[in-house]
Motif scaffolding. Structure first.
Motif, PDB file in Angstrom:
ATOM      1  N   GLN A   1      -3.268   3.071   9.260  1.00 17.45           N
ATOM      2  CA  GLN A   1      -1.869   2.687   9.451  1.00 17.45           C
ATOM      3  C   GLN A   1      -1.789   1.379  10.258  1.00 17.45           C
ATOM      4  O   GLN A   1      -1.002   0.489   9.935  1.00 17.45           O
ATOM      5  N   GLN A   2      -2.619   1.275  11.297  1.00 23.56           N
ATOM      6  CA  GLN A   2      -2.646   0.048  12.107  1.00 23.56           C
ATOM      7  C   GLN A   2      -2.985  -1.161  11.250  1.00 23.56           C
ATOM      8  O   GLN A   2      -2.327  -2.201  11.340  1.00 23.56           O
ATOM      9  N   GLU A   3      -4.034  -1.031  10.433  1.00 24.66           N
ATOM     10  CA  GLU A   3      -4.456  -2.151   9.578  1.00 24.66           C
ATOM     11  C   GLU A   3      -3.327  -2.602   8.660  1.00 24.66           C
ATOM     12  O   GLU A   3      -3.036  -3.795   8.553  1.00 24.66           O
ATOM     13  N   ALA A   4      -2.690  -1.640   7.987  1.00 29.39           N
ATOM     14  CA  ALA A   4      -1.633  -1.967   7.026  1.00 29.39           C
ATOM     15  C   ALA A   4      -0.448  -2.641   7.727  1.00 29.39           C
ATOM     16  O   ALA A   4       0.083  -3.652   7.248  1.00 29.39           O
ATOM     17  N   ILE A   5      -0.052  -2.092   8.869  1.00 27.73           N
ATOM     18  CA  ILE A   5       1.100  -2.656   9.589  1.00 27.73           C
ATOM     19  C   ILE A   5       0.778  -4.038  10.150  1.00 27.73           C
ATOM     20  O   ILE A   5       1.579  -4.971  10.061  1.00 27.73           O
TER      21      ILE A   5
ATOM     22  N   TYR B   1       2.280  -8.681  11.165  1.00 26.67           N
ATOM     23  CA  TYR B   1       1.725  -9.774  11.971  1.00 26.67           C
ATOM     24  C   TYR B   1       1.062 -10.831  11.090  1.00 26.67           C
ATOM     25  O   TYR B   1       1.086 -12.017  11.413  1.00 26.67           O
ATOM     26  N   GLY B   2       0.484 -10.387   9.983  1.00 31.10           N
ATOM     27  CA  GLY B   2      -0.191 -11.330   9.084  1.00 31.10           C
ATOM     28  C   GLY B   2       0.753 -11.958   8.088  1.00 31.10           C
ATOM     29  O   GLY B   2       0.451 -12.995   7.506  1.00 31.10           O
ATOM     30  N   GLY B   3       1.889 -11.313   7.840  1.00 31.49           N
ATOM     31  CA  GLY B   3       2.867 -11.860   6.907  1.00 31.49           C
ATOM     32  C   GLY B   3       2.515 -11.636   5.448  1.00 31.49           C
ATOM     33  O   GLY B   3       3.068 -12.291   4.566  1.00 31.49           O
ATOM     34  N   TYR B   4       1.616 -10.695   5.185  1.00 33.93           N
ATOM     35  CA  TYR B   4       1.208 -10.428   3.806  1.00 33.93           C
ATOM     36  C   TYR B   4       2.211  -9.498   3.127  1.00 33.93           C
ATOM     37  O   TYR B   4       2.838  -8.659   3.769  1.00 33.93           O
ATOM     38  N   THR B   5       2.315  -9.631   1.801  1.00 28.77           N
ATOM     39  CA  THR B   5       3.156  -8.714   1.011  1.00 28.77           C
ATOM     40  C   THR B   5       2.394  -7.409   0.837  1.00 28.77           C
ATOM     41  O   THR B   5       1.184  -7.330   1.106  1.00 28.77           O
ATOM     42  N   HIS B   6       3.088  -6.366   0.371  1.00 29.21           N
ATOM     43  CA  HIS B   6       2.422  -5.084   0.120  1.00 29.21           C
ATOM     44  C   HIS B   6       1.288  -5.255  -0.888  1.00 29.21           C
ATOM     45  O   HIS B   6       0.206  -4.657  -0.731  1.00 29.21           O
ATOM     46  N   GLN B   7       1.527  -6.047  -1.901  1.00 26.09           N
ATOM     47  CA  GLN B   7       0.502  -6.302  -2.931  1.00 26.09           C
ATOM     48  C   GLN B   7      -0.736  -6.972  -2.314  1.00 26.09           C
ATOM     49  O   GLN B   7      -1.863  -6.569  -2.576  1.00 26.09           O
ATOM     50  N   GLU B   8      -0.526  -7.968  -1.458  1.00 23.75           N
ATOM     51  CA  GLU B   8      -1.645  -8.673  -0.816  1.00 23.75           C
ATOM     52  C   GLU B   8      -2.396  -7.753   0.138  1.00 23.75           C
ATOM     53  O   GLU B   8      -3.635  -7.801   0.215  1.00 23.75           O
ATOM     54  N   VAL B   9      -1.674  -6.895   0.864  1.00 25.00           N
ATOM     55  CA  VAL B   9      -2.326  -5.936   1.770  1.00 25.00           C
ATOM     56  C   VAL B   9      -3.199  -4.989   0.952  1.00 25.00           C
ATOM     57  O   VAL B   9      -4.348  -4.692   1.326  1.00 25.00           O
ATOM     58  N   ALA B  10      -2.666  -4.536  -0.185  1.00 19.79           N
ATOM     59  CA  ALA B  10      -3.422  -3.621  -1.054  1.00 19.79           C
ATOM     60  C   ALA B  10      -4.701  -4.288  -1.526  1.00 19.79           C
ATOM     61  O   ALA B  10      -5.776  -3.659  -1.542  1.00 19.79           O
ATOM     62  N   GLU B  11      -4.618  -5.561  -1.899  1.00 15.69           N
ATOM     63  CA  GLU B  11      -5.800  -6.295  -2.363  1.00 15.69           C
ATOM     64  C   GLU B  11      -6.815  -6.471  -1.233  1.00 15.69           C
ATOM     65  O   GLU B  11      -8.027  -6.331  -1.444  1.00 15.69           O
TER      66      GLU B  11
END
Length: 193
Positions: free
Chosen positions: A147-151, A156-166
């Motif tokens: 959960q920490q990584e995704a959030i 904080y990183g400004g990534y989209t859900h799709q980019e986080v998934a990748e």
């Protein structure tokens, strides 16, 4: 018996201040010089007592004599003596300078207080933001690692859900669930309604 072609040896009286003012009104520079020589010590003394600062007193005294030169035609001997007229001008100018100086000091003080308050508010805002950031970081530490990584990546990183998934090599739905569950726990932990 007087000889008509010889001039009288009788001494003449020096011109009065009133005489000098009348001549100054006509543009007589020599009369102005004589008036200045006669009145400058008194004018400066009066101004110095009111203004106190020697440099400003000299400036004001100069301004007064410029006024005398420019306004000499306004002098009315029926209303008073020339010395009084000049000293009234001097007094008004000196008081005006003190008032202007005080107004400037007051304005500077108000501006300084305003700037101090603004900088104080900036510091206060910065401290509050740092404290809030610490609070959020502590709350984040209470979440699971995934959960920490995704959030962190999303917020904080400004990534989209799709980019986080990748980046995490997991399906988008899993990322959304981790973020949603993590945000619910953070809200509860921080006491946000």
């Amino acid at each position: 018996m007087r000889i008509p072609w010889l001039r009288s040896a009788e001494p003449t009286a020096p011109p009065t201040h009133e005489d000098l003012i009348r001549l100054v009104a006509l543009g007589d520079e020599a009369a102005f010089e004589a008036l200045y020589d006669a009145m400058a010590p008194r004018v400066f003394g009066l101004v110095r007592r009111i203004v106190r600062d020697p440099a400003q007193s000299q400036e004001v005294a100069q301004e007064i004599f410029v006024d005398v030169w420019q306004q000499a035609a306004r002098f009315d001997a029926d209303r008073g003596k020339a010395v009084s007229w000049i000293l009234v001008i001097a007094h008004r100018r000196a008081v005006d300078r003190v008032r202007a100086s005080q107004a400037s000091t007051d304005r500077d003080l108000r501006q300084g207080i305003k700037e101090f308050q603004e900088s104080y508010d900036d510091v206060e805002d910065t401290v509050e933001a740092l404290l809030e950031s610490e609070r959020v970081n502590k709350a984040l530490e209470s979440l699971t690692q995934v959960q920490q990584e995704a959030i962190r990546l999303a917020y904080y990183g400004g990534y989209t859900h799709q980019e986080v998934a990748e980046l995490l090599k997991v399906p988008v739905g899993t990322v959304k669930t981790r973020i949603r569950d993590g945000m619910i726990r953070l809200r509860d932990r921080l006491g946000v309604a």
